[in-house]
Design a protein around this motif. Structure first.
Motif, PDB file in Angstrom:
ATOM      1  N   GLY A 158      23.073  26.411 -10.040  1.00 52.31           N
ATOM      2  CA  GLY A 158      22.948  27.624  -9.243  1.00 52.31           C
ATOM      3  C   GLY A 158      24.124  27.801  -8.304  1.00 52.31           C
ATOM      4  O   GLY A 158      25.157  27.169  -8.458  1.00 52.31           O
ATOM      5  N   PRO A 159      23.938  28.625  -7.312  1.00 57.71           N
ATOM      6  CA  PRO A 159      25.055  28.998  -6.441  1.00 57.71           C
ATOM      7  C   PRO A 159      25.343  28.015  -5.308  1.00 57.71           C
ATOM      8  O   PRO A 159      26.153  28.287  -4.453  1.00 57.71           O
ATOM      9  N   GLY A 160      24.708  26.871  -5.290  1.00 63.04           N
ATOM     10  CA  GLY A 160      24.832  25.967  -4.147  1.00 63.04           C
ATOM     11  C   GLY A 160      25.989  24.994  -4.236  1.00 63.04           C
ATOM     12  O   GLY A 160      26.563  24.765  -5.293  1.00 63.04           O
ATOM     13  N   ASP A 161      26.301  24.390  -3.096  1.00 63.18           N
ATOM     14  CA  ASP A 161      27.343  23.373  -3.055  1.00 63.18           C
ATOM     15  C   ASP A 161      26.833  22.083  -2.402  1.00 63.18           C
ATOM     16  O   ASP A 161      27.607  21.264  -1.930  1.00 63.18           O
ATOM     17  N   THR A 162      25.511  21.898  -2.410  1.00 63.31           N
ATOM     18  CA  THR A 162      24.892  20.690  -1.870  1.00 63.31           C
ATOM     19  C   THR A 162      24.944  19.587  -2.931  1.00 63.31           C
ATOM     20  O   THR A 162      24.651  19.840  -4.100  1.00 63.31           O
ATOM     21  N   ASP A 163      25.307  18.367  -2.536  1.00 63.91           N
ATOM     22  CA  ASP A 163      25.277  17.229  -3.462  1.00 63.91           C
ATOM     23  C   ASP A 163      23.824  16.906  -3.783  1.00 63.91           C
ATOM     24  O   ASP A 163      23.030  16.618  -2.886  1.00 63.91           O
ATOM     25  N   MET A 164      23.483  16.950  -5.071  1.00 61.85           N
ATOM     26  CA  MET A 164      22.106  16.785  -5.529  1.00 61.85           C
ATOM     27  C   MET A 164      22.007  15.636  -6.525  1.00 61.85           C
ATOM     28  O   MET A 164      22.971  15.311  -7.205  1.00 61.85           O
ATOM     29  N   THR A 165      20.807  15.059  -6.621  1.00 57.10           N
ATOM     30  CA  THR A 165      20.490  14.041  -7.622  1.00 57.10           C
ATOM     31  C   THR A 165      19.194  14.432  -8.306  1.00 57.10           C
ATOM     32  O   THR A 165      18.257  14.899  -7.655  1.00 57.10           O
ATOM     33  N   GLN A 166      19.167  14.239  -9.629  1.00 58.55           N
ATOM     34  CA  GLN A 166      17.921  14.360 -10.385  1.00 58.55           C
ATOM     35  C   GLN A 166      17.703  13.052 -11.126  1.00 58.55           C
ATOM     36  O   GLN A 166      18.636  12.499 -11.710  1.00 58.55           O
ATOM     37  N   HIS A 167      16.466  12.578 -11.074  1.00 56.61           N
ATOM     38  CA  HIS A 167      16.065  11.376 -11.801  1.00 56.61           C
ATOM     39  C   HIS A 167      15.052  11.845 -12.839  1.00 56.61           C
ATOM     40  O   HIS A 167      13.982  12.333 -12.486  1.00 56.61           O
ATOM     41  N   GLY A 208      24.152  21.680  -6.188  1.00 56.36           N
ATOM     42  CA  GLY A 208      22.943  22.483  -6.303  1.00 56.36           C
ATOM     43  C   GLY A 208      22.650  23.207  -5.013  1.00 56.36           C
ATOM     44  O   GLY A 208      23.476  23.236  -4.089  1.00 56.36           O
ATOM     45  N   THR A 209      21.465  23.755  -4.949  1.00 53.02           N
ATOM     46  CA  THR A 209      21.063  24.614  -3.829  1.00 53.02           C
ATOM     47  C   THR A 209      20.475  23.840  -2.654  1.00 53.02           C
ATOM     48  O   THR A 209      20.227  24.417  -1.603  1.00 53.02           O
ATOM     49  N   GLY A 210      20.190  22.569  -2.848  1.00 48.81           N
ATOM     50  CA  GLY A 210      19.454  21.793  -1.857  1.00 48.81           C
ATOM     51  C   GLY A 210      18.021  21.582  -2.299  1.00 48.81           C
ATOM     52  O   GLY A 210      17.351  20.662  -1.857  1.00 48.81           O
ATOM     53  N   ALA A 211      17.546  22.458  -3.203  1.00 48.30           N
ATOM     54  CA  ALA A 211      16.203  22.321  -3.771  1.00 48.30           C
ATOM     55  C   ALA A 211      16.246  22.201  -5.289  1.00 48.30           C
ATOM     56  O   ALA A 211      15.283  21.767  -5.898  1.00 48.30           O
ATOM     57  N   ALA A 212      17.375  22.597  -5.897  1.00 48.54           N
ATOM     58  CA  ALA A 212      17.505  22.573  -7.354  1.00 48.54           C
ATOM     59  C   ALA A 212      18.942  22.261  -7.742  1.00 48.54           C
ATOM     60  O   ALA A 212      19.874  22.559  -6.988  1.00 48.54           O
TER      61      ALA A 212
END
Length: 153
Positions: A94-103, A87-91
């Motif tokens: 999208g165009p991001g490559d940040t490792d993200m978690t949603q709970h 993700g983007t770092g906030a979502a």
């Protein structure tokens, strides 16, 4: 209602986009967020249906499902799903490559669903999960669940 404590701070509703009507928003470290929103369904759905359909949709979208179960939240049966992905770092997405978690926690009540959504960088999740879990213990819900919703496993 739900009570979020440090490190969460109220955030402007207009900063968030969700598939429903936003009720409350908070911001936290590293662009993390908690959003509470309401979705309307054409007919009553169960927490199990939400777990299965949300998990399948996440996997189809390239995310990894780290947890998928039905739990009791606010005295009602609820979806409990944790997903990871880029993700983007906030979502997520999208165009991001940040490792993200949603709970995702979703509580069906008749034909509506109350969703509480934590979004954060995966590196921040272990710390933020504690305050998120504590907030969920404060959740007070109105409305009622159908017999099928109450029995959902």
């Amino acid at each position: 209602s739900i009570v979020l404590k440090e490190p969460w701070q109220p955030a402007p509703l207009k900063e968030f986009t969700v598939p429903g009507v936003i009720r409350s928003t908070w911001g936290g470290p590293g662009n993390s967020s908690v959003v509470v929103f309401l979705q309307e369904a054409a007919e009553p759905v169960t927490a199990r249906f939400l777990v299965d359909s949300s998990s399948a949709g996440a996997e189809e979208g390239g995310m990894t499902v780290a947890a998928r179960e039905v739990r009791t939240v606010g005295g009602m049966r609820a979806m409990w799903v944790v997903v990871t992905g880029k993700g983007t770092g906030a979502a997520m997405g999208g165009p991001g490559d940040t490792d993200m978690t949603q709970h995702w926690v979703a509580v069906p009540r008749g034909t509506d669903v109350i969703v509480v959504l934590l979004t954060c960088r995966t590196a921040d999740y272990p710390d933020l999960k504690q305050s998120f879990d504590e907030a969920l213990t404060t959740m007070k819900l109105g409305g009622t669940q159908t017999p099928e919703q109450k029995a959902s496993e």
